[in-house]
Design an enzyme around this catalytic site. Structure first.
Site, mmCIF file in Angstrom:
data_model
loop_
_atom_site.group_PDB
_atom_site.id
_atom_site.type_symbol
_atom_site.label_atom_id
_atom_site.label_comp_id
_atom_site.label_asym_id
_atom_site.label_seq_id
_atom_site.Cartn_x
_atom_site.Cartn_y
_atom_site.Cartn_z
ATOM 1 N N CYS A 257 0.858 -1.194 0.000
ATOM 2 C CA CYS A 257 0.000 0.000 0.000
ATOM 3 C C CYS A 257 0.891 1.240 0.000
ATOM 4 O O CYS A 257 0.772 2.122 0.858
ATOM 5 C CB CYS A 257 -0.937 0.007 1.191
ATOM 6 S SG CYS A 257 -1.781 -1.577 1.496
ATOM 7 N N ALA A 259 1.566 3.996 -1.942
ATOM 8 C CA ALA A 259 1.289 5.390 -2.313
ATOM 9 C C ALA A 259 1.028 6.240 -1.061
ATOM 10 O O ALA A 259 0.466 5.744 -0.081
ATOM 11 C CB ALA A 259 0.086 5.451 -3.246
ATOM 12 N N PRO A 260 1.468 7.506 -1.098
ATOM 13 C CA PRO A 260 2.079 8.253 -2.208
ATOM 14 C C PRO A 260 3.585 8.085 -2.336
ATOM 15 O O PRO A 260 4.188 8.655 -3.228
ATOM 16 C CB PRO A 260 1.736 9.697 -1.879
ATOM 17 C CG PRO A 260 1.713 9.740 -0.389
ATOM 18 C CD PRO A 260 1.153 8.403 0.043
ATOM 19 N N GLY A 261 4.226 7.332 -1.447
ATOM 20 C CA GLY A 261 5.627 6.998 -1.659
ATOM 21 C C GLY A 261 6.620 7.557 -0.671
ATOM 22 O O GLY A 261 7.825 7.322 -0.814
ATOM 23 N N GLY A 262 6.186 8.287 0.340
ATOM 24 C CA GLY A 262 7.126 8.848 1.304
ATOM 25 C C GLY A 262 7.906 7.778 2.052
ATOM 26 O O GLY A 262 9.126 7.884 2.242
ATOM 27 N N ASP A 278 1.173 -1.346 -4.861
ATOM 28 C CA ASP A 278 -0.122 -0.701 -4.685
ATOM 29 C C ASP A 278 -1.060 -1.255 -5.745
ATOM 30 O O ASP A 278 -0.650 -1.486 -6.883
ATOM 31 C CB ASP A 278 -0.020 0.826 -4.805
ATOM 32 C CG ASP A 278 -1.121 1.535 -4.028
ATOM 33 O OD1 ASP A 278 -0.833 2.081 -2.948
ATOM 34 O OD2 ASP A 278 -2.284 1.516 -4.504
ATOM 35 N N ASP A 304 -2.620 -6.517 -5.796
ATOM 36 C CA ASP A 304 -3.324 -6.532 -4.522
ATOM 37 C C ASP A 304 -2.473 -7.301 -3.518
ATOM 38 O O ASP A 304 -2.108 -8.466 -3.760
ATOM 39 C CB ASP A 304 -4.682 -7.204 -4.698
ATOM 40 C CG ASP A 304 -5.574 -7.056 -3.473
ATOM 41 O OD1 ASP A 304 -5.036 -6.954 -2.343
ATOM 42 O OD2 ASP A 304 -6.807 -7.036 -3.629
ATOM 43 N N CYS A 373 -2.711 5.452 10.023
ATOM 44 C CA CYS A 373 -2.843 6.863 10.418
ATOM 45 C C CYS A 373 -4.221 7.076 11.027
ATOM 46 O O CYS A 373 -4.952 7.990 10.654
ATOM 47 C CB CYS A 373 -2.597 7.792 9.225
ATOM 48 S SG CYS A 373 -3.631 7.468 7.779
#
Length: 439
Positions: A257, A259-262, A278, A304, A373
């Site tokens: 999972c 994204a966004p890649g940090g 992703d 997936d 989060c």
């Protein structure tokens, strides 16, 4: 009355009786998208015409986000000034005007005048007098209109307040509410040995922080043709899970999972061999674009995580699982209005399935760092038992590992941050993380 186009696309001005105002038009469309369709704030910005200047997009985002953070308080201010509830579109215009007057320091003539123009552009001209009169009264009362209001309770959905009070206690829940109502600063994670942008303040964890409203694309080092960008945007709390995973050079690690890649960038920067996974093609493209800007390499896989398996067992897996995202409410205040307690069981079930899948990707002794989060226990501590059933042993974080943020270490040895922490530094997002080893 005509609503904005489906999908949150910005509606064009509907009459020629008022001048164009992309900031207010986009902000209005954002509120329709979030409050009526439970869609994200950024979805409207992404669909705004390319001709809209970046400064207008940023101003629209700031205005709409302020309304979403302070919705309960704004309604409480407006309610005594109205003989009866106005039509929903008129209410949105009043909310935008009141937010400018009370929280964004917009001059009264500008906030009132642009609101009257907005109501006319939305073919609501018969309500122009009402909008003018009500907002003038808000301007006249000023901050006195906020006296006696329990803003912490007003601006927090009831289900979320109840949950946070149970988990953290009422005092901490109020601190969290105060943190959510503040505009979030810009946080950056630096590449190793990279210089910080001018004006940035180093937080105790190493994250660099700049004031709210800073445009990242304007910073020196955002794009470097020779070596790639020297930093990426990442909230201080979001940077902690990879730090606690402690990736080592040469380790084979999957970022599920991604994204966004940090977090992918953190892993690559540490020298790991990274698979960034992703299932959403457009989100994976964001990872690709961010890594390209940073001149970083990872194996990007569109799949997936429930069915994908690595070609060989891995040294570590980072699972930042899809969740209710309540911890990001100060940066994404739409979650206050698009989430409900009824959503939590589905999120928790999905997280449990991902933990079980991730456990099969690890070599014996391999590490899993599970993170969300979210501030909800259903998505956090409740998943410890799931990991145990999947053959994973919980390895508590030690005090030395969180010496820079000891208040985030739970009794079970997990990481738990929230927007009420570090108010002297400007706060942080809410995150939960736990570390496991494959037995």
């Amino acid at each position: 009355m005509r609503s904005p186009e489906p999908g949150g696309r910005q509606s064009p001005p509907q009459t020629d009786q008022a001048p164009a105002d992309p900031t207010r038009d986009i902000a209005y469309d954002i509120l329709v998208s979030v409050l009526e369709r439970r869609r994200s704030l950024d979805a409207v910005l992404d669909r705004a015409p390319a001709t809209v200047p970046a400064r207008d997009r940023a101003a629209a985002h700031r205005l709409a986000a302020m309304v979403l953070r302070r919705l309960g308080t704004l309604d409480a201010v407006l309610r005594p000034l109205l003989a009866r509830p106005p039509p929903p579109p008129v209410r949105l215009v009043l909310l935008l005007g009141a937010a400018q007057l009370l929280f964004l320091q917009t001059p009264a003539h500008a906030a009132v005048g642009t609101s009257v123009e907005l109501v006319r552009r939305r073919r609501l001209a018969p309500f122009a007098g009402l909008v003018n009169a009500v907002l003038r009264r808000v301007a006249a009362q000023g901050e006195a209109s906020l006296a006696g209001l329990d803003q912490a309770l007003l601006d927090m959905p009831g289900w979320l307040w109840s949950s946070l009070s149970t988990v953290f206690g009422e005092d901490a829940a109020r601190r969290i509410a105060d943190g959510i109502r503040q505009e979030a600063p810009l946080d950056l994670t630096l590449r190793r040995a990279a210089a910080a942008p001018e004006g940035a303040v180093r937080l105790p964890t190493g994250t660099m922080r700049l004031p709210a409203g800073t445009r990242v694309a304007d910073l020196a080092g955002y794009a470097r043709v020779d070596t790639g960008g020297t930093f990426w945007v990442q909230d201080v709390a979001a940077a902690l899970p990879v730090m606690l995973l402690d990736p080592q050079p040469g380790e084979r690690i999957a970022d599920l999972c991604a994204a966004p890649g940090g977090k992918t960038a953190q892993l690559v920067d540490a020298g790991a061999e990274v698979i960034a996974l992703d299932r959403d093609r457009s989100r994976l493209q964001r990872v690709r674009e961010n890594l390209d800007r940073l001149a970083m390499q990872a194996d990007l896989v569109e799949a997936d995580a429930l069915s994908w398996r690595p070609p060989a067992l891995l040294d570590a897996v980072l699972l930042d699982a899809p969740c209710s995202a309540t911890g990001t409410a100060r940066r994404h205040p739409e979650v206050l209005h698009t989430r409900a307690s009824a959503d939590l069981p589905a999120f928790a079930q999905g997280q449990a399935r991902l933990i079980e899948a991730a456990s099969t990707m690890l070599r014996p002794g391999g590490r899993l760092l599970y993170a969300v989060c979210s501030m909800q226990p259903e998505e956090a501590e409740a998943q410890l038992a799931v990991a145990h059933r999947a053959g994973l042993r919980h390895v508590p974080f030690e005090a030395a590992e969180l010496a820079m943020l000891p208040e985030a270490l739970t009794a079970e040895g997990c990481l738990r941050t929230h927007p009420g922490l570090w108010p002297e530094h400007g706060g942080m997002d809410g995150f939960f993380a736990a570390r496991f080893v494959r037995t």
